[in-house]
Design a protein around this motif. Structure first.
Motif, short mmCIF file in Angstrom:
data_model
loop_
_atom_site.label_atom_id
_atom_site.label_comp_id
_atom_site.label_asym_id
_atom_site.label_seq_id
_atom_site.Cartn_x
_atom_site.Cartn_y
_atom_site.Cartn_z
N ILE A 5 0.79 -1.17 -0.09
CA ILE A 5 -0.09 -0.02 -0.03
C ILE A 5 0.87 1.22 -0.02
N VAL A 6 0.86 1.88 -1.10
CA VAL A 6 1.98 2.87 -1.18
C VAL A 6 1.44 4.17 -1.47
N GLY A 7 2.14 5.16 -0.82
CA GLY A 7 1.67 6.65 -0.95
C GLY A 7 2.37 7.56 -1.83
N ASP A 8 1.79 7.88 -2.83
CA ASP A 8 2.49 8.76 -3.94
C ASP A 8 2.42 10.18 -3.39
N ASN A 9 3.88 10.61 -2.94
CA ASN A 9 3.46 11.83 -2.19
C ASN A 9 2.59 11.97 -0.94
N GLU A 10 2.55 10.80 -0.33
CA GLU A 10 1.92 10.73 1.03
C GLU A 10 2.64 9.83 2.22
N PRO A 11 2.72 10.30 3.40
CA PRO A 11 1.69 11.05 3.94
C PRO A 11 1.85 12.57 3.92
N TYR A 12 2.84 12.88 2.96
CA TYR A 12 3.31 14.27 3.15
C TYR A 12 3.37 14.48 1.51
N ASP A 13 3.12 15.77 1.04
CA ASP A 13 3.43 16.27 -0.33
C ASP A 13 4.80 16.55 -0.49
N GLY A 14 5.65 15.90 -1.07
CA GLY A 14 6.89 16.37 -1.39
C GLY A 14 7.23 17.68 -2.34
N ARG A 15 6.27 17.90 -3.16
CA ARG A 15 6.11 19.20 -3.90
C ARG A 15 5.85 20.45 -3.25
N THR A 16 5.40 20.29 -2.07
CA THR A 16 5.37 21.68 -1.17
C THR A 16 6.05 21.40 0.13
N ALA A 17 6.33 19.98 0.60
CA ALA A 17 7.06 20.06 1.88
C ALA A 17 7.92 18.78 1.94
N MET A 18 9.12 19.17 1.10
CA MET A 18 10.09 18.04 0.91
C MET A 18 11.17 17.94 2.08
N GLY A 19 11.12 18.95 2.77
CA GLY A 19 11.96 19.41 4.02
C GLY A 19 13.28 20.05 3.54
N TYR A 20 13.76 20.71 4.58
CA TYR A 20 14.90 21.39 4.37
C TYR A 20 16.49 20.61 3.62
N SER A 21 16.35 19.23 4.32
CA SER A 21 17.52 18.63 4.10
C SER A 21 17.64 18.40 2.50
N LEU A 22 16.51 17.86 1.95
CA LEU A 22 16.55 17.42 0.53
C LEU A 22 16.42 18.61 -0.33
N GLU A 23 16.02 19.61 -0.01
CA GLU A 23 15.87 20.83 -0.63
C GLU A 23 17.05 21.57 -0.78
N THR A 24 17.98 21.52 0.67
CA THR A 24 19.36 22.07 0.34
C THR A 24 20.16 21.17 -0.20
N HIS A 25 20.13 19.77 -0.09
CA HIS A 25 21.62 19.08 -0.64
C HIS A 25 21.20 18.03 -1.64
N GLY A 26 20.04 18.10 -2.06
CA GLY A 26 19.35 17.49 -3.25
C GLY A 26 19.10 18.45 -4.27
N VAL A 27 17.97 19.22 -3.98
CA VAL A 27 17.14 20.20 -5.10
C VAL A 27 18.36 20.95 -5.56
N GLN A 28 18.81 21.74 -4.78
CA GLN A 28 19.55 22.99 -4.88
C GLN A 28 20.87 22.76 -5.49
N ARG A 29 21.34 21.41 -5.21
CA ARG A 29 22.75 20.80 -5.92
C ARG A 29 22.45 20.10 -6.98
N GLY A 30 21.23 20.15 -7.56
CA GLY A 30 20.82 19.06 -8.63
C GLY A 30 21.29 17.96 -8.65
N LEU A 31 21.27 17.27 -7.46
CA LEU A 31 21.50 15.87 -7.26
C LEU A 31 20.21 15.10 -7.18
N TRP A 32 20.10 13.86 -7.80
CA TRP A 32 19.02 12.99 -7.62
C TRP A 32 18.83 12.34 -6.29
N HIS A 33 17.64 12.76 -5.91
CA HIS A 33 17.29 12.30 -4.43
C HIS A 33 15.88 11.40 -4.24
#
Length: 260
Positions: A193-221
């Motif tokens: 039973i899989v949540g697609d952006n559940e129980p939180y939506d990564g499009r709006t609440a990915m979290g500081y860590s992946l935003e900083t070290h993944g998204v901003q640095r262009g790394l797959w995460h």
């Protein structure tokens, strides 16, 4: 990896983060909420062992999952060394929810009168070192021409505010929809039973860590959220680590077993 106090059964504070080094430099695991440790000077934040053993203080089961993944991938991991109630490592330094005076209806006495000076002290002592450690691990790999794949591991409660969350595992994402769709499909094919952006939506609440070290640095995460009642035992954690390993290797052909 993390010392346990034999009297309380809680994590004993040792450092703001724990670095576990591995030979596979293509993957880096991060887990902000792996520990419920409270530094001695904060006197357990005025909470008892029951509260500090609960999800308000950390992500139960995550440490076991990370240990099982490390055995499979032989990569490195950076784990948070303090309870999220000391300072939430997955929030920005300026976030209003960095230090909570109340969590899930439970008052945190040691956080009731945190002034700006104490806030800045906790950021410098616990929050910033964790993120500096992640940045350093990525920088070392970049110097070798390697773009590491970042895997973030969290857990969530089966029930929140009276709502029973049905998902066994959630995949949070905001970019690269095709690759994440393959991961989701593979987990569904294995009858989870899989949540697609559940129980939180990564499009709006990915979290500081992946935003900083993944998204901003262009790394797959990717971030996995696991229901914590399924991973509190070594057997449960090992099972779900095996499922994560299977879908990432089979569907994305990621370099989870290459030493550099």
């Amino acid at each position: 990896m993390i010392a346990i106090d034999p009297e309380t059964g809680l994590d004993r504070y040792q450092a703001p983060y724990h670095l576990i080094a591995g030979t596979n430099r293509h993957v880096l695991i991060i887990a902000e909420h792996a520990s419920n440790a409270v530094p001695p000077e904060l006197r357990d934040l005025g909470l008892g062992a029951d509260a500090l053993s609960d999800h308000i203080a950390f992500d139960p089961g995550v440490r076991l999952v990370v240990q099982a993944l490390l055995q499979r991938w032989q990569c490195s991991a950076v784990l948070g060394g303090v309870s999220r109630l000391v300072a939430d490592l997955n929030r920005s330094e300026s976030s209003p929810s960095l230090i909570l005076a109340e969590s899930d209806g439970i008052a945190v006495p040691g956080n009731q009168a945190v002034d700006q000076r104490e806030r800045e002290r906790r950021v410098a002592a616990y929050h910033r070192p964790y993120h500096q450690a992640i940045a350093s691990e990525i920088d070392q790999r970049s110097a070798l021409g390697i773009e590491p794949q970042i895997v973030s591991v969290h857990s969530f409660t089966p029930v929140l505010e009276g709502f029973s969350r049905p998902w066994q595992i959630g995949v949070l994402w905001q970019r690269d929809p095709e690759r994440h769709a393959r991961v989701l499909a593979a987990l569904n094919d294995r009858r989870h039973i899989v949540g697609d952006n559940e129980p939180y939506d990564g499009r709006t609440a990915m979290g500081y860590s992946l935003e900083t070290h993944g998204v901003q640095r262009g790394l797959w995460h990717i971030m996995f959220e696991l229901r914590n009642d399924l991973i509190r035992t070594e057997a449960g954690a090992a099972f779900w680590a095996g499922e994560i390993d299977h879908v990432l290797r089979s569907e994305l052909n990621l370099k989870f077993h290459q030493a550099v």
